[in-house]
Design a protein around this motif. Structure first.
Motif, mmCIF file in Angstrom:
data_model
loop_
_atom_site.group_PDB
_atom_site.id
_atom_site.type_symbol
_atom_site.label_atom_id
_atom_site.label_comp_id
_atom_site.label_asym_id
_atom_site.label_seq_id
_atom_site.Cartn_x
_atom_site.Cartn_y
_atom_site.Cartn_z
ATOM 1 N N HIS A 168 6.381 4.052 10.112
ATOM 2 C CA HIS A 168 5.013 3.529 10.130
ATOM 3 C C HIS A 168 4.814 2.545 11.277
ATOM 4 O O HIS A 168 5.733 1.806 11.649
ATOM 5 C CB HIS A 168 4.697 2.820 8.810
ATOM 6 N N TRP B 121 -3.349 -6.367 -0.193
ATOM 7 C CA TRP B 121 -2.941 -6.194 1.199
ATOM 8 C C TRP B 121 -4.105 -5.638 2.007
ATOM 9 O O TRP B 121 -4.772 -4.707 1.576
ATOM 10 C CB TRP B 121 -1.742 -5.264 1.286
ATOM 11 N N ASP C 256 -7.113 -9.342 16.898
ATOM 12 C CA ASP C 256 -6.586 -8.208 16.136
ATOM 13 C C ASP C 256 -6.157 -7.079 17.063
ATOM 14 O O ASP C 256 -6.540 -5.920 16.902
ATOM 15 C CB ASP C 256 -7.632 -7.701 15.127
ATOM 16 N N ASP D 170 2.008 0.610 10.841
ATOM 17 C CA ASP D 170 1.001 -0.215 10.168
ATOM 18 C C ASP D 170 1.356 -1.699 10.178
ATOM 19 O O ASP D 170 2.527 -2.082 10.124
ATOM 20 C CB ASP D 170 0.832 0.228 8.710
ATOM 21 N N PRO E 290 0.806 -1.220 0.000
ATOM 22 C CA PRO E 290 0.000 0.000 0.000
ATOM 23 C C PRO E 290 0.839 1.271 0.000
ATOM 24 O O PRO E 290 0.426 2.296 -0.538
ATOM 25 C CB PRO E 290 -0.820 -0.110 1.304
ATOM 26 N N TYR F 74 2.412 -11.451 6.788
ATOM 27 C CA TYR F 74 2.229 -10.162 7.462
ATOM 28 C C TYR F 74 3.459 -9.282 7.225
ATOM 29 O O TYR F 74 4.590 -9.769 7.220
ATOM 30 C CB TYR F 74 2.044 -10.349 8.968
ATOM 31 N N SER G 227 -5.417 -4.115 5.737
ATOM 32 C CA SER G 227 -4.930 -3.450 6.944
ATOM 33 C C SER G 227 -5.384 -4.185 8.201
ATOM 34 O O SER G 227 -6.531 -4.617 8.304
ATOM 35 C CB SER G 227 -5.438 -2.008 6.978
ATOM 36 N N ARG G 228 -4.467 -4.327 9.147
ATOM 37 C CA ARG G 228 -4.773 -4.873 10.461
ATOM 38 C C ARG G 228 -4.439 -3.826 11.521
ATOM 39 O O ARG G 228 -3.970 -2.739 11.210
ATOM 40 C CB ARG G 228 -3.968 -6.154 10.699
ATOM 41 N N CYS G 229 -4.701 -4.161 12.766
ATOM 42 C CA CYS G 229 -4.483 -3.207 13.860
ATOM 43 C C CYS G 229 -3.019 -2.752 13.874
ATOM 44 O O CYS G 229 -2.112 -3.585 13.876
ATOM 45 C CB CYS G 229 -4.843 -3.867 15.181
ATOM 46 N N PRO G 230 -2.773 -1.450 13.872
ATOM 47 C CA PRO G 230 -1.380 -0.971 13.883
ATOM 48 C C PRO G 230 -0.704 -1.196 15.230
ATOM 49 O O PRO G 230 -1.363 -1.345 16.259
ATOM 50 C CB PRO G 230 -1.527 0.517 13.578
ATOM 51 N N TRP H 254 0.082 -5.074 7.906
ATOM 52 C CA TRP H 254 -0.668 -5.479 6.723
ATOM 53 C C TRP H 254 -0.622 -6.994 6.590
ATOM 54 O O TRP H 254 0.399 -7.622 6.883
ATOM 55 C CB TRP H 254 -0.078 -4.841 5.457
#
Length: 606
Positions: A424, A437, A486, A426, A397, A413, A439-442, A428
């Motif tokens: 970042h 990709w 998550d 982030d 991304p 991941y 998005s998951r919990c940062p 992913w």
């Protein structure tokens, strides 16, 4: 090395409080009792055991158990939905679980109330099933850990079936690998006769099965089918299709057909399978046929990085029998009976890159992001050892370098990294079906040049570099990700802040190796015990190094190349956890830093 990050904006500050007021506020906000959750858990557990204020009755087929609605709802989405949606169970204060053993349910509830579970070979699979049904992910992790620690020939197929059913891919892979490596013993074990047809199809699809000949596999399949001829006869054609029957002598084929007829297992469509010859196998393009080898060998790969000011696209390989690192790998594209064992040249990546992320799964190496001399990269590539080729994946991304990647239960991941704008936090996950990709919990902290690894069903993020105000800061903080909920949670920090480090998993421990602490290059090593949430120091590397490749092979940690603080390295060290010592091994051809390393399996050298 990178200098301070000037892309970060200063953090706004609140109005200055009077000194005394500010001190009082800090005192109030900073007070905590780290042991309080232990006391609270003990009190709740005692209330459950004494039936104090219990408001839910659970009836199993052999017991009646009492519990607290609020505790179960807090621990399990299953209970939360059932007890708060106006269902009968919520109104009557009673829950009926007819197919559940009271002893197994008591084990699950004891985990909910205390975080502890008594798992045995007799109850673990039932507890696993119930934990999955109730969506208690932490208990599923404990069950996976127990099953993996007790894997053996007698349990590997049943563990594979349980793990596959409950979508625990890492455990399923471990069980299947053991079954393949011990196939000769497994074929004569009683557990083979009770395996599900799909399990056997999966096992026979493995490229490496430790058997002497295809006849041993045929005998095992015939014995399996003979246990229930009426039901299992239909599975003989697809199972035998997985074998290289064409290599057998015609007389032997006829003998097997006669035996099948004698055992009432014969079907007309088996004749075409047994009529195939060796030439038909070589040129047959049936997608289900696997060229089989009775042994696989782990080889080391290094790729990407920078050497003498030049970004690299090439890959180097080292295997048992090699006297030096080579740009070639044993040929896995042909079955061993077709021609003598040969080597094939390793192809180059599409993009030269450094500081990329890498992860390995099913003998494929995934290379993600990185940087060139002019830009950051979003492109991703995958090296497939079986076909000896690179293929593209969906772009990241955001173009980043210094990110880190891992696989958990078959999912790729990617975490952290630095783009042109910032560091970042982030996380992913790569969706194979959508080739995108997600998005998951940062993470709590933004991190670049960190370590990421998966262990016991969780993903760990360790160290790295971030930006505080206008200043780059090397991190000691670490955190753990639970994919079931998550969510991230902090864990014990490193004893020494480090970025550009190597992170490896060995014997259910995390090893944080080397790196850079902001003023010096490190040779020190720390090991993390996830059951004690504790880092401890072990023997240091022979050489300080950062931005190096790290991988595990044959129970040893390998650290390859990197930067010593004064020069780029081509040296390689390996760590033996049993003796707590480091040894120098064969150096690579090129000095390179910002590289990645991987371990893959190839057919064993003759």
């Amino acid at each position: 090395m990178e200098g301070p990050c000037h892309s970060c904006s200063p953090t706004p500050t609140s109005p200055r409080l009077p000194t005394l007021a500010r001190q009082q506020q800090e005192m109030v906000e900073g007070l905590s009792d780290q042991g309080w959750h232990v006391s609270l858990t003990r009190g709740i557990h005692e209330a459950w055991k004494s039936h104090l204020y219990t408001d839910l009755t659970i009836k199993t087929h052999d017991q009646v158990i009492y519990a607290h609605k609020v505790i179960l709802a807090a621990a399990s989405p299953y209970f939360r939905a059932m007890l708060s949606a106006g269902l009968v169970e919520g109104d009557t204060q009673t829950l009926v679980l007819k197919d559940v053993s009271g002893e197994v349910l008591d084990t699950v509830l004891n985990f909910i109330y205390t975080g502890q579970a008594t798992l045995t070979d007799a109850n673990v699979q039932d507890v696993f099933t119930l934990a999955d049904y109730f969506q208690i992910h932490a208990l599923k992790k404990l069950c996976c850990y127990h099953l993996k620690k007790h894997l053996c020939v007698s349990t590997c197929l049943s563990v594979y079936e349980v793990a596959a059913l409950h979508r625990c891919q890492d455990l399923a892979d471990a069980a299947l690998a053991l079954a393949a490596s011990q196939c000769l013993h497994l074929l004569t074990h009683s557990s083979f006769l009770t395996a599900q047809p799909d399990t056997l199809l999966t096992l026979l699809s493995q490229p490496s099965l430790n058997v002497e000949s295809e006849e041993e596999l045929i005998e095992g399949i015939v014995n399996w089918a003979s246990e229930d001829p009426e039901e299992r006869q239909q599975w003989l054609p697809p199972l035998l299709e997985k074998l290289d029957i064409g290599v057998l002598d015609q007389k032997i084929k006829f003998q097997w057909l006669s035996l099948l007829e004698e055992k009432n297992l014969f079907k007309e469509n088996l004749i075409s399978i047994f009529k195939r010859n060796k030439d038909a196998l070589i040129y047959d393009d049936r997608p289900n046929l696997k060229f089989r080898y009775n042994s696989l060998e782990e080889v080391l790969l290094v790729m990407a990085g920078e050497s003498n000011g030049r970004l690299l696209r090439n890959t180097e390989c080292f295997a048992i029998g090699y006297t030096s690192w080579r740009c070639s790998i044993p040929d896995a594209s042909q079955p061993s009976y077709c021609r003598p064992h040969q080597l094939q040249v390793l192809p180059t990546m599409e993009h030269a890159r450094a500081y990329c992320a890498a992860a390995t799964y099913n003998n494929c190496v995934y290379i993600l992001g990185g940087l060139t001399s002019e830009s950051f990269l979003a492109s991703c590539e995958c090296y497939d050892t079986e076909n000896n080729c690179w293929r593209g994946l969906a772009d990241l991304p955001v173009p980043v370098h210094g990110a880190s990647a891992t696989f958990l239960d078959g999912v790729l991941y990617l975490a952290g990294g630095k783009s042109a704008q910032r560091y970042h936090a982030d996380l992913w996950a790569y969706d194979d079906q959508r080739e995108a990709w997600v998005s998951r919990c940062p993470m709590f902290a933004s991190r670049g040049h960190l370590g990421i690894a998966s262990l016991n069903g969780s993903i760990y993020a360790v160290g790295g570099v971030s930006c505080v105000g206008d200043t780059s800061q090397i991190l000691a903080s670490c955190e753990k990700y639970d994919p079931g909920s998550d969510t991230w949670m902090p864990i014990a920090p490193l004893g020494q802040a480090r970025a550009y480090l190597g992170l490896a998993v060995l014997q259910d421990r995390l090893y944080a190796v080397g790196g850079y602490d902001g003023s010096k290059w490190l040779s020190s090593v720390e090991v993390y015990n996830p059951f004690r949430d504790q880092w401890t120091s072990v023997s240091s590397m022979i050489s300080a190094r950062s931005s190096f490749g790290i991988t595990v092979s044959r129970g040893r940690i390998y650290c390859l190349g990197g930067f010593s603080g004064g020069s780029n390295l081509n040296t390689v060290e390996k760590y033996n956890p049993r003796t707590n010592t480091w040894h120098c091994v064969q150096s690579m051809q090129l000095r390179r830093y910002g590289l990645v390393a991987a371990t893959v399996n190839v057919p064993g050298l003759p």
